[in-house]
Design a protein around this motif. Structure first.
Motif, PDB file in Angstrom:
ATOM      1  N   SER A   2      24.328  80.395  70.747  1.00 24.38           N
ATOM      2  CA  SER A   2      24.393  79.340  71.743  1.00 24.38           C
ATOM      3  C   SER A   2      25.403  78.281  71.338  1.00 24.38           C
ATOM      4  O   SER A   2      25.713  78.094  70.163  1.00 24.38           O
ATOM      5  N   SER A   3      25.919  77.574  72.330  1.00 21.68           N
ATOM      6  CA  SER A   3      26.910  76.530  72.073  1.00 21.68           C
ATOM      7  C   SER A   3      26.247  75.321  71.423  1.00 21.68           C
ATOM      8  O   SER A   3      25.109  74.982  71.732  1.00 21.68           O
ATOM      9  N   GLN A  26      36.176  71.830  72.785  1.00 22.15           N
ATOM     10  CA  GLN A  26      35.910  72.617  71.585  1.00 22.15           C
ATOM     11  C   GLN A  26      34.667  73.499  71.733  1.00 22.15           C
ATOM     12  O   GLN A  26      34.167  74.046  70.749  1.00 22.15           O
ATOM     13  N   GLY A  27      34.166  73.625  72.957  1.00 18.91           N
ATOM     14  CA  GLY A  27      33.073  74.547  73.220  1.00 18.91           C
ATOM     15  C   GLY A  27      31.678  73.961  73.157  1.00 18.91           C
ATOM     16  O   GLY A  27      30.687  74.712  73.221  1.00 18.91           O
ATOM     17  N   TYR A  28      31.568  72.646  73.068  1.00 16.11           N
ATOM     18  CA  TYR A  28      30.256  72.018  73.049  1.00 16.11           C
ATOM     19  C   TYR A  28      29.691  71.867  74.458  1.00 16.11           C
ATOM     20  O   TYR A  28      30.438  71.632  75.409  1.00 16.11           O
ATOM     21  N   LYS A  29      28.387  71.992  74.573  1.00 13.75           N
ATOM     22  CA  LYS A  29      27.692  71.506  75.748  1.00 13.75           C
ATOM     23  C   LYS A  29      27.555  69.997  75.593  1.00 13.75           C
ATOM     24  O   LYS A  29      27.283  69.514  74.487  1.00 13.75           O
ATOM     25  N   ASP A  46      27.753  68.349  81.015  1.00 12.55           N
ATOM     26  CA  ASP A  46      26.865  69.398  81.526  1.00 12.55           C
ATOM     27  C   ASP A  46      25.540  68.803  81.988  1.00 12.55           C
ATOM     28  O   ASP A  46      24.851  69.392  82.818  1.00 12.55           O
TER      29      ASP A  46
END
Length: 234
Positions: A2-3, A26-29, A46
């Motif tokens: 998971s992120s 950078q791919g974070y939620k 999000d």
């Protein structure tokens, strides 16, 4: 896998927004919480939550909602602040107003660090586990600013518990920072703080697997700069 999750408490249109955008790239939620989040801030996240951090219980409910919707935050940024100005007399504001500023600047920040730490206990070993407080140089002895008596009092108190947290949790790999943007000469940037510089620096702090200097003074375009020698002169 998971992120990772970023939570910014006190997400405004400058620092909060820039930090959100950097981590999202950078791919974070990204979860953002603010009293009145604007449309631009809302589009960068999000999850967007309304929260008033003059009530510390709002911190706990915010973490609960983020955990439910996105997962446990791996990086937590406390960016909320409150100030009632005292231009000529440090005692010119009411105790009620002083207390409001202390709650937002210190008590709710403490609650956020406490909740972040409880979450860190549940994260895998390779998670970032980073707490960052957006500060300024008013925690430095001698850096007095009469107009911001309540704010400086809160910054000083928060710096104290962050220093203790950084020292107490070294063996666990949890990281705690009091971030303070400066000019290249080591002076306060006042109202010219760079959101993008905060985003870059905060991401670097999150990426570093080890605790750096808890008093994270930094300069736009350079990153961390140690101003402790010059600060001692005040």
């Amino acid at each position: 896998m998971s992120s990772p999750v970023l939570l910014v408490l006190g997400a405004g249109p400058n620092v909060g927004l820039a930090v959100a955008r950097k981590f999202a790239k950078q791919g974070y939620k990204v979860a953002l919480a603010a009293r009145n989040p604007n449309d631009e801030v809302s589009k960068a996240a999000d999850l967007v939550l309304k929260a008033d951090f003059s009530d510390p219980s709002a911190v706990v409910s915010t973490f609960d909602k983020v955990k439910e919707k996105l997962g446990i935050p791996t990086v937590v940024v406390y960016n909320a602040y409150s100030v009632h100005l005292t231009p000529e007399d440090p005692f010119s504001i009411s105790v009620t107003d002083f207390n409001t500023d202390m709650v937002v600047n210190t008590t709710s920040a403490f609650a956020a660090a406490q909740e972040a730490t409880r979450g860190f206990d549940q994260l895998p070993a390779d998670a970032s586990k980073t707490f960052i407080f957006t500060g300024n140089n008013l925690n430095i002895p001698g850096r007095r600013l009469l107009v911001a008596t309540s704010s400086g009092t809160g910054k000083s108190a928060t710096a104290h518990f962050i220093a203790n947290a950084a020292s107490a949790n070294l063996s666990k790999g949890y990281k705690y920072y009091y971030a303070d943007e400066r000019t290249p000469e080591g002076e306060t940037v006042k109202f010219d703080n760079s959101g993008d510089a905060h985003g870059e620096f905060y991401y670097d702090l999150a990426q570093d697997p080890k605790q750096g200097a808890w008093l994270a003074t930094f300069v736009k375009g350079k990153g961390y700069v140690d101003f402790s020698a010059t600060d001692r002169g005040y």
